[in-house]
Every structure is written in structure tokens, then in C-alpha cells.
Design a protein around this motif. Structure first.
Motif, mmCIF file in Angstrom:
data_model
loop_
_atom_site.group_PDB
_atom_site.id
_atom_site.type_symbol
_atom_site.label_atom_id
_atom_site.label_comp_id
_atom_site.label_asym_id
_atom_site.label_seq_id
_atom_site.Cartn_x
_atom_site.Cartn_y
_atom_site.Cartn_z
ATOM 1 N N GLN A 88 1.006 -1.291 0.086
ATOM 2 C CA GLN A 88 0.111 0.046 0.089
ATOM 3 C C GLN A 88 0.700 1.111 0.043
ATOM 4 O OE1 GLN A 88 -2.595 -0.368 3.498
ATOM 5 N NE2 GLN A 88 -3.818 -2.033 2.406
ATOM 6 N N TRP A 89 1.924 1.296 0.887
ATOM 7 C CA TRP A 89 2.892 2.409 0.783
ATOM 8 C C TRP A 89 3.593 2.558 -0.443
ATOM 9 C CZ3 TRP A 89 2.286 6.284 3.791
ATOM 10 C CH2 TRP A 89 1.399 6.173 5.165
ATOM 11 N N GLU A 90 3.922 1.388 -1.094
ATOM 12 C CA GLU A 90 4.734 1.559 -2.365
ATOM 13 C C GLU A 90 3.820 2.124 -3.322
ATOM 14 O OE1 GLU A 90 7.814 -2.026 -3.177
ATOM 15 O OE2 GLU A 90 5.701 -2.539 -3.438
ATOM 16 N N GLU A 91 2.500 1.769 -3.373
ATOM 17 C CA GLU A 91 1.259 2.694 -4.326
ATOM 18 C C GLU A 91 1.315 4.146 -4.044
ATOM 19 O OE1 GLU A 91 -2.246 0.498 -4.155
ATOM 20 O OE2 GLU A 91 -1.337 -1.259 -4.766
ATOM 21 N N LYS A 92 1.228 4.257 -2.619
ATOM 22 C CA LYS A 92 1.277 5.833 -2.332
ATOM 23 C C LYS A 92 2.634 6.651 -2.664
ATOM 24 C CE LYS A 92 -1.790 5.235 1.826
ATOM 25 N NZ LYS A 92 -1.912 5.568 3.270
ATOM 26 N N LEU A 93 3.650 6.041 -2.714
ATOM 27 C CA LEU A 93 4.944 6.298 -3.073
ATOM 28 C C LEU A 93 4.728 6.597 -4.770
ATOM 29 C CD1 LEU A 93 7.879 7.282 -2.747
ATOM 30 C CD2 LEU A 93 8.692 5.040 -2.817
ATOM 31 N N ASP A 94 4.439 5.607 -5.496
ATOM 32 C CA ASP A 94 4.363 5.837 -6.834
ATOM 33 C C ASP A 94 3.514 7.123 -7.226
ATOM 34 O OD1 ASP A 94 5.876 3.650 -7.327
ATOM 35 O OD2 ASP A 94 4.220 2.254 -7.652
ATOM 36 N N ASP A 95 2.215 7.056 -6.468
ATOM 37 C CA ASP A 95 1.428 8.330 -6.757
ATOM 38 C C ASP A 95 1.973 9.582 -6.413
ATOM 39 O OD1 ASP A 95 -0.595 6.452 -7.427
ATOM 40 O OD2 ASP A 95 -1.589 6.620 -5.267
ATOM 41 N N ALA A 96 2.900 9.492 -5.356
ATOM 42 C CA ALA A 96 3.520 10.998 -4.848
ATOM 43 C C ALA A 96 4.614 11.176 -6.185
ATOM 44 C CB ALA A 96 4.181 10.683 -3.705
ATOM 45 N N ILE A 97 5.256 10.314 -6.494
ATOM 46 C CA ILE A 97 6.221 10.495 -7.506
ATOM 47 C C ILE A 97 5.478 10.998 -8.887
ATOM 48 C CG2 ILE A 97 7.946 9.351 -9.052
ATOM 49 C CD1 ILE A 97 8.584 7.748 -6.689
ATOM 50 N N GLU A 98 4.468 10.367 -9.219
ATOM 51 C CA GLU A 98 3.643 10.785 -10.407
ATOM 52 C C GLU A 98 3.424 12.359 -10.411
ATOM 53 O OE1 GLU A 98 1.729 10.340 -14.007
ATOM 54 O OE2 GLU A 98 3.344 9.277 -13.109
ATOM 55 N N ARG A 99 2.832 12.545 -9.089
ATOM 56 C CA ARG A 99 2.371 13.920 -8.699
ATOM 57 C C ARG A 99 3.627 14.944 -9.256
ATOM 58 N NH1 ARG A 99 -0.414 11.702 -4.646
ATOM 59 N NH2 ARG A 99 1.146 12.240 -3.173
ATOM 60 N N LYS A 100 4.693 14.542 -8.472
ATOM 61 C CA LYS A 100 5.882 15.337 -8.735
ATOM 62 C C LYS A 100 6.313 15.540 -10.130
ATOM 63 C CE LYS A 100 9.837 13.783 -7.645
ATOM 64 N NZ LYS A 100 11.221 13.407 -6.965
ATOM 65 N N LEU A 101 6.222 14.437 -10.961
ATOM 66 C CA LEU A 101 6.568 14.456 -12.358
ATOM 67 C C LEU A 101 5.431 15.268 -13.041
ATOM 68 C CD1 LEU A 101 7.540 10.837 -12.993
ATOM 69 C CD2 LEU A 101 9.087 12.918 -12.874
ATOM 70 N N ILE A 102 4.366 15.326 -12.700
ATOM 71 C CA ILE A 102 3.082 16.178 -13.426
ATOM 72 C C ILE A 102 3.408 17.810 -12.979
ATOM 73 C CG2 ILE A 102 0.720 16.806 -13.223
ATOM 74 C CD1 ILE A 102 0.184 13.887 -13.207
ATOM 75 N N THR A 103 3.834 18.005 -11.815
ATOM 76 C CA THR A 103 3.972 19.373 -11.177
ATOM 77 C C THR A 103 5.239 20.088 -11.906
ATOM 78 O OG1 THR A 103 3.269 18.672 -9.252
ATOM 79 C CG2 THR A 103 4.519 20.667 -9.303
ATOM 80 N N LEU A 104 6.131 19.067 -12.203
ATOM 81 C CA LEU A 104 7.603 19.503 -12.962
ATOM 82 C C LEU A 104 7.148 19.337 -14.447
ATOM 83 C CD1 LEU A 104 10.115 17.505 -10.849
ATOM 84 C CD2 LEU A 104 9.723 20.073 -10.876
ATOM 85 N N GLY A 105 6.071 19.148 -15.023
ATOM 86 C CA GLY A 105 5.816 19.147 -16.481
ATOM 87 C C GLY A 105 6.425 18.119 -17.102
ATOM 88 N N HIS A 106 6.991 17.136 -16.618
ATOM 89 C CA HIS A 106 7.361 15.840 -17.063
ATOM 90 C C HIS A 106 6.277 14.932 -17.773
ATOM 91 C CE1 HIS A 106 11.514 17.122 -16.315
ATOM 92 N NE2 HIS A 106 11.139 17.203 -15.120
ATOM 93 N N ARG A 107 5.293 14.786 -17.124
ATOM 94 C CA ARG A 107 3.996 14.223 -17.620
ATOM 95 C C ARG A 107 2.716 15.209 -17.522
ATOM 96 N NH1 ARG A 107 5.340 8.835 -14.336
ATOM 97 N NH2 ARG A 107 6.956 8.232 -15.512
ATOM 98 N N GLU A 108 1.985 14.606 -18.583
ATOM 99 C CA GLU A 108 0.635 15.208 -18.505
ATOM 100 C C GLU A 108 -0.372 14.717 -17.654
ATOM 101 O OE1 GLU A 108 -0.488 17.665 -20.387
ATOM 102 O OE2 GLU A 108 1.580 17.970 -21.065
ATOM 103 N N PRO A 109 -1.136 15.192 -16.583
ATOM 104 C CA PRO A 109 -2.081 14.860 -15.971
ATOM 105 C C PRO A 109 -3.099 13.999 -16.563
ATOM 106 C CG PRO A 109 -2.329 17.236 -16.024
ATOM 107 C CD PRO A 109 -1.455 16.598 -16.882
ATOM 108 N N ARG A 110 -3.560 12.945 -15.622
ATOM 109 C CA ARG A 110 -4.383 11.821 -16.022
ATOM 110 C C ARG A 110 -6.036 12.491 -16.092
ATOM 111 N NH1 ARG A 110 -2.249 7.426 -12.088
ATOM 112 N NH2 ARG A 110 -0.160 7.077 -12.892
ATOM 113 N N SER A 111 -6.458 12.082 -17.338
ATOM 114 C CA SER A 111 -7.948 12.560 -17.237
ATOM 115 C C SER A 111 -8.827 11.858 -16.353
ATOM 116 C CB SER A 111 -8.540 12.205 -18.765
ATOM 117 O OG SER A 111 -7.768 12.954 -19.512
#
Length: 111
Positions: A88-111
């Protein structure tokens, strides 16, 4: 002020501290965001709980050569529970990393 906030603010050099760990404007620029730090700290705590249980299970297996003696079921159940919590914590970490990448502009937000 929280010790983690002071450390984070010292590192980012920003004078604006948020209510969480560090400041929001600088968080995406940091190597680890406050969310990631918090999640990784919890994962380290889980690892510390797992080590003695795994060692005891190894000792039981070595001494008795069987999985039905000496509290094996109880320890094994606790270990399974900790493993599930880790996932569960691994999934939360993956989500936090994804949010960071979106914030930095490396990824587009999911629809």
C-alpha cells in the motif's frame, strides 16, 4: 516548527514555510517531496518491524525444520500483514512521484 520543516526550509532556502513539511513552491524542485519523505519514512519503519519477524521465522525453520512449531503461523501472519501494508505504501509512493512529475511538467495529468 517541525524539525523536518526546518531541515527542508534550510535546504530549499525559501523563507515561506507551509503547514506541512517544507514549503509548497519549492517542494517540486527538491529531490524528494515532503509526501515522498513521509512515505519513505513509514516504509523504513515497516522494514524495521519485518526484520526481527523474518529472523525469528528463519530461526524456527532452522531449529525445527517445520513450519508448524513455535509460533510459525502467528509470525507468518504478521509478516504477511506487514507485506500488504508495504504494498500500500509503495502505491502511495508511486502516486507521490507521479504528482511530482506532473508538477514539474514531465508528464501530463491523467484525465
Amino acid at each position: 516548527m517541525d524539525e523536518r520543516t526546518e531541515t527542508f526550509t534550510d535546504v530549499c532556502g525559501c523563507s515561506v514555510a507551509g503547514e506541512g513539511i517544507g514549503c509548497e513552491p519549492c517542494a517540486p524542485k527538491m529531490l524528494l517531496t515532503p509526501d515522498e519523505e513521509e512515505i519513505l519514512a513509514r516504509m523504513r519503519q515497516l522494514k524495521e518491524q519485518v526484520r526481527p519477524i523474518a529472523a525469528k521465522l528463519h530461526e524456527i525453520r532452522r531449529e525445527f525444520g517445520t513450519e508448524t512449531v513455535g509460533g510459525w503461523a502467528e509470525l507468518s501472519g504478521r509478516l504477511d500483514s506487514l507485506r500488504n501494508e508495504w504494498k500500500q505504501w509503495e502505491e502511495k509512493l508511486d502516486d507521490a512521484i507521479e504528482r511530482k512529475l506532473i508538477t514539474l511538467g514531465h508528464r501530463e495529468p491523467r484525465s
